[in-house]
Design a protein around this motif. Structure first.
Motif, mmCIF file in Angstrom:
data_model
loop_
_atom_site.group_PDB
_atom_site.id
_atom_site.type_symbol
_atom_site.label_atom_id
_atom_site.label_comp_id
_atom_site.label_asym_id
_atom_site.label_seq_id
_atom_site.Cartn_x
_atom_site.Cartn_y
_atom_site.Cartn_z
ATOM 1 N N GLY A 162 -55.659 -14.551 -1.858
ATOM 2 C CA GLY A 162 -56.028 -14.049 -3.072
ATOM 3 C C GLY A 162 -57.136 -13.020 -3.143
ATOM 4 O O GLY A 162 -57.107 -11.898 -3.843
ATOM 5 N N ILE A 163 -57.822 -12.878 -2.096
ATOM 6 C CA ILE A 163 -58.902 -11.835 -1.928
ATOM 7 C C ILE A 163 -58.039 -10.455 -1.494
ATOM 8 O O ILE A 163 -58.363 -9.310 -1.960
ATOM 9 N N ILE A 164 -57.086 -10.611 -0.683
ATOM 10 C CA ILE A 164 -56.027 -9.472 -0.318
ATOM 11 C C ILE A 164 -55.413 -8.948 -1.573
ATOM 12 O O ILE A 164 -55.327 -7.592 -1.472
ATOM 13 N N ILE A 165 -54.935 -9.962 -2.291
ATOM 14 C CA ILE A 165 -54.052 -9.392 -3.480
ATOM 15 C C ILE A 165 -54.892 -8.565 -4.548
ATOM 16 O O ILE A 165 -54.477 -7.412 -4.978
ATOM 17 N N THR A 166 -55.981 -8.574 -4.534
ATOM 18 C CA THR A 166 -57.016 -8.000 -5.252
ATOM 19 C C THR A 166 -57.032 -6.428 -5.021
ATOM 20 O O THR A 166 -57.555 -5.591 -5.932
ATOM 21 N N VAL A 167 -56.593 -6.014 -3.676
ATOM 22 C CA VAL A 167 -56.537 -4.534 -3.614
ATOM 23 C C VAL A 167 -55.494 -3.932 -4.449
ATOM 24 O O VAL A 167 -55.625 -2.836 -4.692
ATOM 25 N N VAL A 168 -54.545 -4.719 -4.988
ATOM 26 C CA VAL A 168 -53.312 -4.066 -5.912
ATOM 27 C C VAL A 168 -53.945 -3.597 -7.130
ATOM 28 O O VAL A 168 -53.322 -2.563 -7.576
#
Length: 456
Positions: A162-168
């Motif tokens: 979820g943390i990595i997805i926030t890069v989008v």
């Protein structure tokens, strides 16, 4: 206001020019959208107000971001409706400070970052820049963690993923900035309405005691005499008034193409103040609703230890008798996290360009800021798991509290300066009120920091 002269004054022998600034303004704030939105010269006051409406809602986002949720939930579950008065008073302080931030941008043509750079010596402005970057990174950290928790609660996505997805969201911000500033404002308002709608239903489901709610808005002496209550109360204040919002507001009011005359600026100040005040009452409703739902659902059932977002999510459904309660809570949290990323992008750009006069492409600036937040969040989550992530969320609010006075004091100083503001300088009553607010915030946040690091 006219800005005279082209050269910058030497640091070794600083001089103040006729406009009250050490340095001339290097460039306009957010140049890609500066004065890009026309204000009708004719028509009703309502039509003109609508043209000015928008920036206040971007500012209001910072007052309902995920960092606020934990303090509101803890305050409601532990002390019922008592701390509603703290939310209300914090909101009144925010209204005063945001009005000053809007006025600074309208009158001087500078955002708060540019004003600091053009007023203070280079060493001082560099220190202020570093502190502000830390605050924005901390705010971004809260947004990352809040969005990741929401994705985990709603869809079962692991926190790290979820943390990595926030890069989008970098792509979303870039797309909106290319289309125009009104698109950003429209999306932000839509998400605020979504959050408000979710909590309106939550209030209906939780059936709070109306008398208790009304009594909670009246300040109680118990808040000061009870150390635990005072600690939570100061935490609510620290999580409510956000330093990056002052930089943001002083810049985005300049997206309006108002007349650069005394009358034009006076009109712009009036409508801008209306805009931010109305928007902050929406933020008041949402923050109060979080505390009210927590009080009505947890405190009244004896669950006074609920202080974390995920605990609140899991307990809402069984206590209120419907899965919709938890789902709406999660949707509102996700909307709050995503909304905050948009304003965080703009605040980061404003601060870097204002203090350093460095121009980076918005997607690159956002990516740098987001990676600064993602890297510690990923490391802490991998090592300590969910509990460590929640501790990191608390730490982000402490950092924001630490930086707050370094934004508030310059703002009050500049807007009270007749040389800089001319006839728009704060009148005596507002000057006194603003300094009282600044001192209260400084003292309470110092107390919060001492208590936090002493382990109380």
């Amino acid at each position: 206001m006219q800005f005279r002269g082209e050269g910058k004054m030497k640091e070794s022998a600083p001089k103040i020019n006729n406009s009250g600034w050490r340095n001339e303004r290097a460039s306009s704030s957010l140049p890609e959208v500066y004065r890009s939105m026309k204000i009708p010269k004719n028509g009703s006051w309502f039509r003109k107000f609508l043209a000015f409406a928008g920036p206040g809602y971007l500012v209001a986002v910072g007052y309902m971001d995920p960092g606020n949720w934990a303090t509101d939930i803890a305050g409601g579950s532990m002390f019922g409706y008592t701390l509603l008065s703290v939310i209300f008073l914090s909101n009144l302080m925010a209204i005063v400070l945001q009005a000053l931030a809007g006025k600074l941008g309208i009158v001087t043509g500078r955002d708060l970052a540019q004003a600091c750079k053009d007023h203070y010596s280079k060493p001082v402005s560099m220190i202020l820049w570093i502190l502000c970057e830390l605050a924005i990174a901390a705010c971004d950290l809260a947004e990352v963690i809040g969005s990741a928790i929401a994705l985990n609660l709603l869809f079962g996505i692991p926190l790290i993923a979820g943390i990595i997805i926030t890069v989008v969201d970098v792509l979303l911000v870039l797309l909106l900035q290319n289309k125009g500033f009104r698109y950003i404002e429209a999306l932000v308002i839509t998400l605020i309405v979504t959050i408000g709608g979710c909590f309106f239903v939550e209030l209906f489901l939780s059936r709070p005691e109306i008398g208790g709610v009304l009594k909670g808005f009246v300040p109680s002496a118990e808040i000061v005499t009870d150390p635990k209550m005072l600690y939570i109360a100061i935490g609510i204040l620290g999580a409510t008034v956000m330093p990056h919002n002052l930089y943001l507001h002083s810049s985005i009011v300049q997206t309006r193409q108002f007349e650069q005359t005394t009358l034009g600026k006076r009109q712009a100040i009036k409508y801008s103040t209306w805009d931010s005040t109305i928007a902050l009452f929406f933020a008041l409703f949402i923050n109060a609703a979080i505390l009210i739902v927590s009080a009505a659902t947890f405190h009244t059932t004896g669950n006074t230890g609920v202080a974390e977002i995920d605990d609140a999510y899991h307990m809402l459904a069984p206590l209120l008798g419907t899965a919709a309660a938890s789902i709406l809570f999660g949707v509102a949290l996700l909307a709050a996290g995503q909304n905050s990323t948009l304003t965080g992008t703009l605040a980061g750009q404003i601060v870097m360009e204002g203090f350093l006069n460095i121009r980076l492409k918005p997607w690159l600036r956002r990516l740098i800021t987001r990676l600064i937040a993602i890297i510690p969040a990923v490391i802490v989550t991998m090592i300590y798991g969910e509990e460590g992530t929640l501790d990191l969320l608390i730490l982000s609010q402490v950092i924001l509290s630490l930086q707050l006075s370094f934004a508030v004091i310059p703002l009050v100083q500049f807007t009270s300066d007749k040389l800089k503001m001319g006839e728009f300088a704060n009148p005596l009553w507002l000057k006194i009120l603003a300094w009282v607010v600044a001192v209260i915030i400084a003292v309470l946040n110092i107390y919060l920091l001492v208590q936090t690091f002493s382990g109380v």
